[in-house]
Design a protein around this motif. Structure first.
Motif, PDB file in Angstrom:
ATOM      1  N   PRO A  38       0.822  -1.215   0.000  1.00 16.68           N
ATOM      2  CA  PRO A  38       0.000   0.000   0.000  1.00 16.68           C
ATOM      3  C   PRO A  38       0.860   1.270   0.000  1.00 16.68           C
ATOM      4  O   PRO A  38       1.963   1.290   0.554  1.00 16.68           O
ATOM      5  CB  PRO A  38      -0.808  -0.110   1.298  1.00 16.68           C
ATOM      6  CG  PRO A  38      -0.857  -1.578   1.573  1.00 16.68           C
ATOM      7  CD  PRO A  38       0.480  -2.117   1.105  1.00 16.68           C
ATOM      8  N   ILE A  39       0.334   2.307  -0.627  1.00 24.20           N
ATOM      9  CA  ILE A  39       1.046   3.583  -0.708  1.00 24.20           C
ATOM     10  C   ILE A  39       0.396   4.551   0.266  1.00 24.20           C
ATOM     11  O   ILE A  39      -0.755   4.948   0.077  1.00 24.20           O
ATOM     12  CB  ILE A  39       0.963   4.161  -2.130  1.00 24.20           C
ATOM     13  CG1 ILE A  39       1.529   3.174  -3.157  1.00 24.20           C
ATOM     14  CG2 ILE A  39       1.683   5.499  -2.207  1.00 24.20           C
ATOM     15  CD1 ILE A  39       1.219   3.560  -4.594  1.00 24.20           C
ATOM     16  N   PRO A  40       1.131   4.957   1.330  1.00 23.80           N
ATOM     17  CA  PRO A  40       0.560   5.930   2.263  1.00 23.80           C
ATOM     18  C   PRO A  40       0.366   7.283   1.583  1.00 23.80           C
ATOM     19  O   PRO A  40       1.213   7.717   0.801  1.00 23.80           O
ATOM     20  CB  PRO A  40       1.610   6.041   3.373  1.00 23.80           C
ATOM     21  CG  PRO A  40       2.660   5.037   3.074  1.00 23.80           C
ATOM     22  CD  PRO A  40       2.461   4.541   1.685  1.00 23.80           C
ATOM     23  N   LEU A  41      -0.743   7.918   1.858  1.00 23.87           N
ATOM     24  CA  LEU A  41      -1.053   9.234   1.289  1.00 23.87           C
ATOM     25  C   LEU A  41      -1.358  10.196   2.431  1.00 23.87           C
ATOM     26  O   LEU A  41      -2.149   9.877   3.310  1.00 23.87           O
ATOM     27  CB  LEU A  41      -2.253   9.137   0.353  1.00 23.87           C
ATOM     28  CG  LEU A  41      -2.127   8.161  -0.813  1.00 23.87           C
ATOM     29  CD1 LEU A  41      -3.461   7.985  -1.502  1.00 23.87           C
ATOM     30  CD2 LEU A  41      -1.067   8.641  -1.785  1.00 23.87           C
ATOM     31  N   ASP A  42      -0.742  11.369   2.392  1.00 25.68           N
ATOM     32  CA  ASP A  42      -1.061  12.347   3.428  1.00 25.68           C
ATOM     33  C   ASP A  42      -2.162  13.281   2.919  1.00 25.68           C
ATOM     34  O   ASP A  42      -2.647  13.143   1.803  1.00 25.68           O
ATOM     35  CB  ASP A  42       0.190  13.115   3.883  1.00 25.68           C
ATOM     36  CG  ASP A  42       0.845  13.884   2.745  1.00 25.68           C
ATOM     37  OD1 ASP A  42       0.132  14.313   1.817  1.00 25.68           O
ATOM     38  OD2 ASP A  42       2.074  14.070   2.794  1.00 25.68           O
TER      39      ASP A  42
END
Length: 148
Positions: A64-68
């Motif tokens: 998964p790609i963390p997104l802020d």
């Protein structure tokens, strides 16, 4: 070559720290629709990719790609996607640098990846019109994800 026949899925969920994350990404390119800048090269390019047996190339996100929260502002965000790229039936892990941007209501993702043809069992295409072909190429893409 280029193919306009690309489909995909992006699932956004919550991340480990409570922020958002791209939890699932899958993209499929129909290589049977691949065209080059010279129609005489189209068939040799498709033969080199073995499109009769392997009509598509795929990318599937592995991590998964963390997104802020900056994603929601519409500002471009640079991220790295780790996943599996399959070409001609050969799957290899890859890391792709991407730029993503929310252009309401569409998430636009652009990026590129250098590939060595031999890593995927692809021989350089040959045809009378082809003088020479490098042993590598660049996959460039622009994807538009819309809410379903």
């Amino acid at each position: 070559g280029r193919t306009p026949a690309v489909s995909g899925k992006l699932v956004l969920g919550s991340g480990a720290a409570g922020g958002g994350a791209a939890s699932t990404v899958s993209v499929t390119a129909d290589l049977t629709k691949l065209v080059t800048n010279d129609s005489r090269r189209d068939a040799p390019a498709r033969r080199a990719l073995g499109t009769d047996q392997f009509p598509s190339a795929t990318f599937t996100l592995r991590t998964p790609i963390p997104l802020d929260n900056s994603v929601a502002t519409g500002k471009p965000v640079t991220i790295v996607a780790e996943g599996d790229l399959t070409i001609k039936g050969v799957t290899r892990p890859v890391k792709i640098s991407l730029e993503a941007r929310l252009v309401d209501p569409v998430i636009v993702v652009v990026g590129s990846l250098d590939v060595v043809f031999a890593d995927y069992g692809v021989s350089a295409p040959s045809a009378p019109i082809v003088l020479s072909v490098a042993d590598r190429g660049t996959i460039e893409f622009q994807l538009f994800f819309r809410r379903a």
